[in-house]
Design a protein around this motif. Structure first.
Motif, PDB file in Angstrom:
ATOM      1  N   GLU A   1     -13.308 -57.120  17.533  1.00 47.62           N
ATOM      2  CA  GLU A   1     -13.665 -57.978  18.660  1.00 47.62           C
ATOM      3  C   GLU A   1     -14.898 -57.453  19.405  1.00 47.62           C
ATOM      4  OE1 GLU A   1     -10.642 -57.294  17.873  1.00 47.62           O
ATOM      5  OE2 GLU A   1      -9.555 -59.191  17.767  1.00 47.62           O
ATOM      6  N   ARG A   2     -14.996 -56.140  19.569  1.00 50.77           N
ATOM      7  CA  ARG A   2     -16.091 -55.561  20.349  1.00 50.77           C
ATOM      8  C   ARG A   2     -16.654 -54.354  19.607  1.00 50.77           C
ATOM      9  NH1 ARG A   2     -14.236 -54.695  26.199  1.00 50.77           N
ATOM     10  NH2 ARG A   2     -14.344 -56.985  26.133  1.00 50.77           N
ATOM     11  N   VAL A   3     -17.974 -54.361  19.382  1.00 47.68           N
ATOM     12  CA  VAL A   3     -18.641 -53.315  18.612  1.00 47.68           C
ATOM     13  C   VAL A   3     -19.820 -52.769  19.412  1.00 47.68           C
ATOM     14  CG1 VAL A   3     -20.044 -52.852  16.559  1.00 47.68           C
ATOM     15  CG2 VAL A   3     -17.944 -54.181  16.348  1.00 47.68           C
ATOM     16  N   ALA A   4     -19.987 -51.454  19.395  1.00 48.83           N
ATOM     17  CA  ALA A   4     -21.106 -50.796  20.069  1.00 48.83           C
ATOM     18  C   ALA A   4     -22.044 -50.199  19.027  1.00 48.83           C
ATOM     19  CB  ALA A   4     -20.604 -49.712  21.014  1.00 48.83           C
ATOM     20  N   GLN A   5     -23.336 -50.420  19.195  1.00 48.96           N
ATOM     21  CA  GLN A   5     -24.334 -49.933  18.243  1.00 48.96           C
ATOM     22  C   GLN A   5     -25.291 -48.980  18.937  1.00 48.96           C
ATOM     23  OE1 GLN A   5     -26.673 -53.035  16.438  1.00 48.96           O
ATOM     24  NE2 GLN A   5     -28.070 -51.621  15.425  1.00 48.96           N
ATOM     25  N   ASP A   6     -25.705 -47.943  18.210  1.00 45.50           N
ATOM     26  CA  ASP A   6     -26.692 -47.009  18.747  1.00 45.50           C
ATOM     27  C   ASP A   6     -27.430 -46.371  17.589  1.00 45.50           C
ATOM     28  OD1 ASP A   6     -28.143 -45.738  20.661  1.00 45.50           O
ATOM     29  OD2 ASP A   6     -26.685 -44.168  21.080  1.00 45.50           O
ATOM     30  N   GLY A   7     -28.673 -45.972  17.832  1.00 48.32           N
ATOM     31  CA  GLY A   7     -29.470 -45.303  16.817  1.00 48.32           C
ATOM     32  C   GLY A   7     -29.529 -43.811  17.073  1.00 48.32           C
ATOM     33  N   MET A   8     -29.677 -43.048  16.003  1.00 45.76           N
ATOM     34  CA  MET A   8     -29.711 -41.590  16.105  1.00 45.76           C
ATOM     35  C   MET A   8     -30.869 -41.076  15.244  1.00 45.76           C
ATOM     36  SD  MET A   8     -26.648 -38.863  15.343  1.00 45.76           S
ATOM     37  CE  MET A   8     -26.184 -39.731  13.849  1.00 45.76           C
ATOM     38  N   ARG A   9     -31.818 -40.407  15.873  1.00 46.36           N
ATOM     39  CA  ARG A   9     -32.943 -39.837  15.124  1.00 46.36           C
ATOM     40  C   ARG A   9     -32.515 -38.516  14.512  1.00 46.36           C
ATOM     41  NH1 ARG A   9     -33.099 -44.093  18.356  1.00 46.36           N
ATOM     42  NH2 ARG A   9     -35.147 -45.071  18.463  1.00 46.36           N
ATOM     43  N   VAL A  10     -32.582 -38.444  13.197  1.00 46.12           N
ATOM     44  CA  VAL A  10     -32.149 -37.246  12.479  1.00 46.12           C
ATOM     45  C   VAL A  10     -33.375 -36.593  11.845  1.00 46.12           C
ATOM     46  CG1 VAL A  10     -30.599 -36.322  10.723  1.00 46.12           C
ATOM     47  CG2 VAL A  10     -29.950 -38.385  12.000  1.00 46.12           C
TER      48      VAL A  10
ATOM     49  N   ARG B   1     -40.983 -35.217  16.087  1.00 45.00           N
ATOM     50  CA  ARG B   1     -40.836 -34.549  14.799  1.00 45.00           C
ATOM     51  C   ARG B   1     -40.568 -35.579  13.702  1.00 45.00           C
ATOM     52  NH1 ARG B   1     -38.605 -31.076  18.464  1.00 45.00           N
ATOM     53  NH2 ARG B   1     -36.562 -32.064  18.438  1.00 45.00           N
ATOM     54  N   PRO B   2     -40.805 -35.231  12.431  1.00 45.64           N
ATOM     55  CA  PRO B   2     -40.478 -36.151  11.329  1.00 45.64           C
ATOM     56  C   PRO B   2     -38.977 -36.417  11.311  1.00 45.64           C
ATOM     57  CG  PRO B   2     -41.903 -34.375  10.570  1.00 45.64           C
ATOM     58  CD  PRO B   2     -41.476 -34.003  11.947  1.00 45.64           C
ATOM     59  N   ALA B   3     -38.606 -37.688  11.163  1.00 45.64           N
ATOM     60  CA  ALA B   3     -37.184 -38.043  11.249  1.00 45.64           C
ATOM     61  C   ALA B   3     -36.930 -39.389  10.597  1.00 45.64           C
ATOM     62  CB  ALA B   3     -36.743 -38.081  12.718  1.00 45.64           C
ATOM     63  N   TYR B   4     -35.635 -39.704  10.479  1.00 43.31           N
ATOM     64  CA  TYR B   4     -35.157 -41.035  10.113  1.00 43.31           C
ATOM     65  C   TYR B   4     -34.288 -41.543  11.258  1.00 43.31           C
ATOM     66  CZ  TYR B   4     -36.667 -40.720   5.225  1.00 43.31           C
ATOM     67  OH  TYR B   4     -37.408 -40.632   4.080  1.00 43.31           O
ATOM     68  N   ASN B   5     -34.219 -42.854  11.379  1.00 43.91           N
ATOM     69  CA  ASN B   5     -33.401 -43.495  12.415  1.00 43.91           C
ATOM     70  C   ASN B   5     -32.118 -44.001  11.765  1.00 43.91           C
ATOM     71  OD1 ASN B   5     -32.309 -44.909  14.541  1.00 43.91           O
ATOM     72  ND2 ASN B   5     -34.104 -46.165  14.939  1.00 43.91           N
ATOM     73  N   VAL B   6     -31.014 -43.309  12.011  1.00 44.53           N
ATOM     74  CA  VAL B   6     -29.711 -43.686  11.448  1.00 44.53           C
ATOM     75  C   VAL B   6     -28.990 -44.565  12.466  1.00 44.53           C
ATOM     76  CG1 VAL B   6     -27.498 -42.869  10.566  1.00 44.53           C
ATOM     77  CG2 VAL B   6     -29.587 -41.560  10.111  1.00 44.53           C
ATOM     78  N   GLN B   7     -28.713 -45.806  12.073  1.00 45.46           N
ATOM     79  CA  GLN B   7     -28.046 -46.761  12.946  1.00 45.46           C
ATOM     80  C   GLN B   7     -26.552 -46.810  12.610  1.00 45.46           C
ATOM     81  OE1 GLN B   7     -29.373 -48.962  15.405  1.00 45.46           O
ATOM     82  NE2 GLN B   7     -31.271 -47.779  15.276  1.00 45.46           N
ATOM     83  N   LEU B   8     -25.710 -46.634  13.639  1.00 45.68           N
ATOM     84  CA  LEU B   8     -24.266 -46.679  13.471  1.00 45.68           C
ATOM     85  C   LEU B   8     -23.679 -47.703  14.431  1.00 45.68           C
ATOM     86  CD1 LEU B   8     -23.413 -42.858  13.296  1.00 45.68           C
ATOM     87  CD2 LEU B   8     -23.760 -44.423  11.392  1.00 45.68           C
ATOM     88  N   ALA B   9     -22.753 -48.512  13.929  1.00 38.17           N
ATOM     89  CA  ALA B   9     -22.014 -49.461  14.763  1.00 38.17           C
ATOM     90  C   ALA B   9     -20.553 -49.063  14.740  1.00 38.17           C
ATOM     91  CB  ALA B   9     -22.190 -50.888  14.250  1.00 38.17           C
ATOM     92  N   THR B  10     -19.949 -48.941  15.922  1.00 39.45           N
ATOM     93  CA  THR B  10     -18.582 -48.452  16.056  1.00 39.45           C
ATOM     94  C   THR B  10     -17.739 -49.452  16.834  1.00 39.45           C
ATOM     95  OG1 THR B  10     -19.483 -46.208  16.162  1.00 39.45           O
ATOM     96  CG2 THR B  10     -17.168 -46.481  16.743  1.00 39.45           C
ATOM     97  N   ALA B  11     -16.561 -49.764  16.306  1.00 39.65           N
ATOM     98  CA  ALA B  11     -15.640 -50.651  17.017  1.00 39.65           C
ATOM     99  C   ALA B  11     -15.050 -49.912  18.208  1.00 39.65           C
ATOM    100  CB  ALA B  11     -14.532 -51.132  16.080  1.00 39.65           C
ATOM    101  N   THR B  12     -15.003 -50.574  19.361  1.00 42.31           N
ATOM    102  CA  THR B  12     -14.478 -49.923  20.563  1.00 42.31           C
ATOM    103  C   THR B  12     -12.974 -49.718  20.477  1.00 42.31           C
ATOM    104  OG1 THR B  12     -14.225 -52.060  21.682  1.00 42.31           O
ATOM    105  CG2 THR B  12     -16.312 -50.885  21.992  1.00 42.31           C
ATOM    106  N   VAL B  13     -12.280 -50.579  19.730  1.00 40.02           N
ATOM    107  CA  VAL B  13     -10.842 -50.419  19.515  1.00 40.02           C
ATOM    108  C   VAL B  13     -10.641 -49.730  18.167  1.00 40.02           C
ATOM    109  CG1 VAL B  13      -8.619 -51.577  19.217  1.00 40.02           C
ATOM    110  CG2 VAL B  13     -10.282 -52.465  20.871  1.00 40.02           C
TER     111      VAL B  13
END
Length: 433
Positions: A156-165, A267-279
């Motif tokens: 029902e509810r999903v949160a998304q955020d990017g992480m530079r690795v 710095r050199p990196a990749y952008n890893v996108q993760l979406a996580t269900a709040t429940v």
């Protein structure tokens, strides 16, 4: 005259003590020790839980690549179930190096128990980790399907955020076009020299050493060509003509880009996108991009979630970096309600939530929605979900620095991390029992 063995000192007699008798180390002796692998770990150990989960999963795509079959000649392959369990457990412990994992398989009881007497080397572990993108993608989908079926996660509810690795490339590996062309010329010359050496072997140099030198030269040439191929895309992202002429690409990992990291550095990196269900706090979407900005990543993630689960989330929570009016309109058209902060207006004193003349109905509804206390309360779940998931993956699962190169291999590492994270959530919820 004093008695034999007795010394006279000031009129007193002392008896000499014999040398002490001790048991000393003798490392030359051979010992035969009985070993019961099953008794190495207690029943509640995490390695046992992960093995139990792996036994419930369908790993057909991993087995499909095995060449040794039936009575045909060839050495039997290591059971993919063992390798999957090893990497899942290693990732859960924050181990991301194949060499370190190979060492642990010899020295650590948990890894020895998972091996079950099977000997593995770092080369096999390294190849397995990044050589099964399709199988890993299917495994991620399979784990999600089971958890959805058992009610361990809700969409029902999903949160998304990017992480530079941090990428496996140094800042000095980024070069401009003239330098890249000079590197290509040098690489081609080196390949030609290696071919000539193969036709006329150098005395004292083994065939294995010559083959390794040839492989290194070919890989170097290939990376430089890839860097030149990436140059137009890097230039297109620059705004000014001067910046376009200064565009640089890495010869170590041509797909990596210089990004602003969480500590403010570049710095050199990749952008890893993760979406996580709040429940359930389960990762439902994984993507890798070499774009340093999160803007424009909302729509691809919604497509990723639908591909994996067969449905779209009802509500999608993102931070201000994802805000693009086109993305909000597109998500609304798909029936997804976006919760994202409205940017501060450029004009001081203006109401950020007031609709603008050129706003579409979807954008107008978004502005009005985010002005309410209810929407603000819902949005607070984003940090409590997405950022804690990213922090766990970065600090506990080893996704803070990449040891592989190229977007395909980086995606494999991200999938291993997401699958491990989800399995640990499954275990914590009692789903494996």
């Amino acid at each position: 005259m004093a008695d034999e063995g007795v010394e006279g000192t000031g009129g007193t007699a002392t008896t000499a003590l014999p040398p002490p008798r001790v048991v000393t180390a003798d490392r030359r002796q051979i010992q035969l020790r009985p070993l019961d692998l099953e008794s190495l770990l207690p029943p509640e150990h995490r390695a046992r839980a992960i093995w139990a989960m792996v036994e419930q999963l369908a790993l057909g795509k991993f087995y499909d690549t095995i060449v040794a079959r039936g009575s045909e000649p060839g050495r039997p392959a290591i059971d993919p179930k063992v390798l999957v369990a090893l990497w899942l457990y290693a990732t859960s412990e924050g181990v991301g190096s194949a060499r370190e994992l190979a060492r642990l398989c010899e020295a650590h009881d948990a890894y020895r128990w998972l091996c079950g007497g099977v000997r593995v080397n770092y080369h096999t572990l390294s190849d397995f980790r990044v050589g099964h993108e399709e199988a890993l993608d299917e495994l991620m989908t399979q784990v999600l399907a089971v958890m959805l079926h058992r009610g361990l996660v809700k969409l029902e509810r999903v949160a998304q955020d990017g992480m530079r690795v941090r990428a496996s490339a140094g800042a000095a590996s980024f070069r401009r076009e003239p330098s890249l062309r000079a590197c290509l010329e040098a690489a081609e010359t080196q390949v030609a020299c290696v071919k000539q050496e193969a036709e006329h072997p150098v005395p004292g140099r083994s065939a294995r050493e010559q083959a390794a030198a040839a492989r290194v030269a070919r890989e170097r040439e290939k990376r430089v060509r890839q860097a030149l191929a990436e140059l137009p895309a890097v230039r297109a992202a620059k705004r000014t003509a001067e910046d376009k002429t200064q565009a640089r690409v890495s010869t170590t990992d041509p797909a990596a880009r210089v990004m602003k990291m969480s500590d403010g550095g570049f710095r050199p990196a990749y952008n890893v996108q993760l979406a996580t269900a709040t429940v359930g706090r389960v990762i439902v979407g994984v993507q890798v991009t070499n774009s340093g900005a999160d803007a424009g990543q909302l729509r691809p993630m919604l497509e990723e979630i639908e591909r994996r689960t067969g449905e779209r989330p009802t509500e999608h929570l993102v931070d201000g970096g994802f805000v693009k009016l086109e993305s909000i309109e597109d998500a609304t058209a798909q029936g997804v309600t976006v919760y994202a902060p409205v940017p501060e207006p450029r004009k001081a004193g203006s109401d950020r939530y007031a609709p603008k003349a050129d706003d579409t109905a979807a954008v107008r509804a978004w502005r009005q929605r985010m002005s309410t206390d209810e929407a603000k309360a819902i949005y607070k779940e984003r940090a409590a979900t997405a950022e804690t998931t990213n922090a766990d993956c970065r600090t506990q699962r080893g996704l803070d620095r990449l040891l592989v190169r190229g977007p395909t291999k980086v995606l494999c590492v991200a999938l291993w991390t997401a699958i491990t994270y989800n399995l640990l959530r499954w275990v914590a919820a009692g789903g494996g029992t």
